[in-house]
Design an enzyme around this catalytic site. Structure first.
Site, PDB file in Angstrom:
ATOM      1  CB  SER A  94      -0.951  -0.038   1.206  1.00 37.05           C
ATOM      2  OG  SER A  94      -1.930   0.970   1.114  1.00 37.05           O
ATOM      3  CG  ASP A 139      -6.841  -2.776  -3.473  1.00 37.28           C
ATOM      4  OD1 ASP A 139      -7.491  -1.983  -2.770  1.00 37.28           O
ATOM      5  OD2 ASP A 139      -5.608  -2.907  -3.400  1.00 37.28           O
ATOM      6  CG  HIS A 190      -5.674  -2.158   0.211  1.00 37.18           C
ATOM      7  ND1 HIS A 190      -5.101  -1.703  -0.956  1.00 37.18           N
ATOM      8  CD2 HIS A 190      -5.028  -1.504   1.225  1.00 37.18           C
ATOM      9  CE1 HIS A 190      -4.162  -0.807  -0.666  1.00 37.18           C
ATOM     10  NE2 HIS A 190      -4.098  -0.671   0.647  1.00 37.18           N
TER      11      HIS A 190
END
Length: 251
Positions: free
Chosen positions: A82, A202, A229
Site C-alpha cells: 500500500s 481492491d 487490499h
C-alpha cells in the site's frame, strides 16, 4: 533523536526490506515472513511514528528516506504494501544504484485519480484520515472488515489491532505522501526491476491500474483474482510464489 530500531529475521544471502502501509505497522507481514524467512534475510521495518519506532518524529517523506537509507543495507530488494509501495519507489528513485529491485503489493505509482489514470479522489483519503484522527481503532477495524471481503478472522483482527496508536503526525505525513507522490514517470524510465502484485477487488487501488501497468515493458505485473487490499493476509502463498520467481529472474 531516539535510535531507529528494526527487526532482522532469517539468514539468507539476499536482503528483503519490508515497508508497511498507512496507519498499520510491521505486523501486517506476519504470513509473508513465515513463508520467506528461510530464503532471505528480512529487515522488518516500523516506520517513524509506528510500532517500535513510535517515538521517532519526522516531518516528511524525505526524513523517512534518510532514516531508511542509513539503517538498511544496500543491494537489497525493497517490498512495500500500500503506502509502503510509494516509499520504496521514492527510495529507488533517489538511490537507483543501491537497489536490486522493488516489489509493490496492493500499491500504485499514483494513488490519486487523474486524467487517463485510475485512482481515488483526494476526498476519500481526507475522510479516512479524519476518521482515524477521531477514532483510530474503530476506523482500522471497519477497514479490515471491508477489505477482508467479509472473511471472519478474529486472530488477524486482534493481531493487527494489538499495538499502540501511531502518532497522528506520522499518519498525516502518510496522507501527504498518498496525495502528492507520483512515480508513473519513474516507473516508465527506470532500469530497476519492478513487480506490482495487485488484487482484483481492491477498493483502494482500482483494478484498472493493473491493465495500464501491464502495458509498461519495464514492469512485471500480477493480478490476483478475488483479492482485496489486505491480500498479504489472505493470498500470501500466491504472493510469495510471485516474489520468489521475480527475485530468481533478477539475480
Amino acid at each position: 533523536m531516539k535510535k531507529f530500531r528494526l527487526k532482522i529475521i532469517g539468514n539468507g544471502k539476499i536482503n528483503l526490506i519490508l515497508i508497511h502501509g498507512w496507519a498499520f505497522d510491521s505486523n501486517v507481514w506476519i504470513y509473508i515472513i513465515q513463508n520467506l524467512y528461510k530464503y532471505f534475510k528480512i529487515y522488518l521495518i516500523d516506520l517513524p511514528g509506528y510500532g517500535i519506532n513510535l517515538n521517532i518524529t519526522v516531518n516528511n517523506i524525505e526524513d523517512i528516506i534518510r532514516i531508511l537509507k542509513y539503517n538498511c543495507p544496500n543491494n537489497s530488494i525493497w517490498i512495500g504494501w500500500s503506502l509502503g509501495g510509494l516509499i520504496v519507489n521514492k527510495i529507488a528513485n533517489k538511490f537507483p544504484k543501491k537497489i536490486l529491485g522493488i516489489i509493490n503489493i496492493a500499491s500504485s505509482p499514483c494513488f490519486i485519480k487523474k486524467i487517463s489514470w485510475p485512482g481515488n479522489s483526494k476526498k476519500i483519503f481526507y475522510n479516512i484520515y479524519k476518521n482515524m484522527k477521531n477514532n483510530y481503532f474503530k476506523t482500522i477495524k471497519n477497514f479490515l472488515e471491508i477489505q477482508m471481503l467479509y472473511k471472519k478472522n478474529n486472530f488477524l483482527k486482534k493481531k493487527l489491532l494489538n499495538h499502540s496508536q501511531p502518532k497522528n503526525k506520522s499518519i498525516k505525513i502518510g496522507l501527504k505522501i498518498i496525495l502528492e507522490e507520483d512515480f508513473r514517470k519513474f516507473n516508465y524510465y527506470t532500469s530497476i526491476p519492478i513487480l506490482y502484485i495487485l488484487g482484483e477487488y481492491d477498493s483502494i487501488i482500482p483494478n484498472k491500474t493493473y491493465f495500464i501497468l501491464k502495458e509498461n515493458k519495464n514492469i512485471n505485473c500480477v493480478n490476483i483474482q478475488k483479492a482485496a487490499h489486505t491480500l498479504i493476509l489472505f493470498n500470501y502463498e500466491e504472493i510469495c510464489s510471485h516474489i520468489l520467481i521475480f527475485i530468481k529472474n533478477i539475480k
